[in-house]
Design a protein around this motif. Sequence first.
Motif, short mmCIF file in Angstrom:
data_model
loop_
_atom_site.label_atom_id
_atom_site.label_comp_id
_atom_site.label_asym_id
_atom_site.label_seq_id
_atom_site.Cartn_x
_atom_site.Cartn_y
_atom_site.Cartn_z
N MET A 1 18.56 -6.30 2.72
CA MET A 1 17.20 -6.50 3.18
C MET A 1 16.44 -7.38 2.18
O MET A 1 16.66 -7.27 0.98
N THR A 2 15.55 -8.16 2.71
CA THR A 2 14.70 -8.97 1.84
C THR A 2 13.49 -8.13 1.40
O THR A 2 13.20 -7.09 1.99
N VAL A 3 12.80 -8.62 0.40
CA VAL A 3 11.59 -7.94 -0.05
C VAL A 3 10.56 -7.89 1.08
O VAL A 3 9.89 -6.88 1.27
N SER A 4 10.47 -8.97 1.85
CA SER A 4 9.53 -8.99 2.98
C SER A 4 9.88 -7.91 4.00
O SER A 4 8.99 -7.20 4.49
N GLU A 5 11.15 -7.77 4.32
CA GLU A 5 11.57 -6.74 5.27
C GLU A 5 11.25 -5.34 4.76
O GLU A 5 10.81 -4.48 5.51
N ILE A 6 11.45 -5.14 3.48
CA ILE A 6 11.14 -3.84 2.87
C ILE A 6 9.63 -3.58 2.93
O ILE A 6 9.19 -2.49 3.26
N ALA A 7 8.84 -4.62 2.63
CA ALA A 7 7.38 -4.49 2.67
C ALA A 7 6.91 -4.06 4.05
O ALA A 7 6.14 -3.10 4.18
N TYR A 8 7.39 -4.74 5.07
CA TYR A 8 6.98 -4.40 6.44
C TYR A 8 7.50 -3.02 6.84
O TYR A 8 6.79 -2.25 7.49
N ALA A 9 8.71 -2.68 6.45
CA ALA A 9 9.27 -1.36 6.78
C ALA A 9 8.48 -0.24 6.11
O ALA A 9 8.41 0.88 6.65
N CYS A 10 7.87 -0.52 4.97
CA CYS A 10 7.07 0.48 4.27
C CYS A 10 5.62 0.53 4.77
O CYS A 10 4.82 1.31 4.26
N GLY A 11 5.30 -0.33 5.72
CA GLY A 11 3.96 -0.30 6.30
C GLY A 11 2.98 -1.29 5.72
O GLY A 11 1.80 -1.27 6.06
N PHE A 12 3.43 -2.16 4.83
CA PHE A 12 2.55 -3.19 4.27
C PHE A 12 2.44 -4.35 5.26
O PHE A 12 3.44 -4.73 5.88
N TYR A 17 1.08 -8.53 -1.09
CA TYR A 17 0.38 -7.32 -1.53
C TYR A 17 1.38 -6.25 -1.94
O TYR A 17 1.20 -5.56 -2.93
N PHE A 18 2.47 -6.12 -1.20
CA PHE A 18 3.52 -5.17 -1.55
C PHE A 18 4.06 -5.48 -2.95
O PHE A 18 4.24 -4.57 -3.77
N SER A 19 4.31 -6.74 -3.22
CA SER A 19 4.83 -7.12 -4.54
C SER A 19 3.85 -6.78 -5.66
O SER A 19 4.25 -6.28 -6.72
N ARG A 20 2.56 -7.02 -5.41
CA ARG A 20 1.54 -6.67 -6.42
C ARG A 20 1.48 -5.16 -6.63
O ARG A 20 1.41 -4.68 -7.75
N TYR A 21 1.51 -4.42 -5.54
CA TYR A 21 1.48 -2.96 -5.61
C TYR A 21 2.72 -2.44 -6.35
O TYR A 21 2.62 -1.59 -7.22
N PHE A 22 3.88 -2.98 -6.00
CA PHE A 22 5.14 -2.57 -6.63
C PHE A 22 5.10 -2.83 -8.13
O PHE A 22 5.48 -1.97 -8.93
N LYS A 23 4.62 -4.01 -8.52
CA LYS A 23 4.56 -4.35 -9.95
C LYS A 23 3.59 -3.42 -10.69
O LYS A 23 3.89 -2.99 -11.81
N ALA A 24 2.48 -3.10 -10.09
CA ALA A 24 1.52 -2.19 -10.73
C ALA A 24 2.14 -0.80 -10.91
O ALA A 24 1.92 -0.14 -11.91
#
Length: 53
Positions: A1-12, A17-24
């Motif tokens: 899975m790509t990071v984008s696919e993971i972001a959408y699957a998690c509801g982002f 924004y998912f990447s920023r949240y993940f890094k924080a």
Amino acid sequence: MTVSEIAYACGFNSPRYFSRYFKAEYKELPSEYINNHRKKTKQLSNETLKAVQ
């Protein structure tokens, strides 16, 4: 899975924004986490193979 696919699957709604949240949360970007995790998994696999032989 790509990071984008993971972001959408998690509801982002936004992979950025998912990447920023993940890094924080985890102190590294999702792509860095994936690369580091793959290295650790590969090392463990090699160690396991050596132990079995």
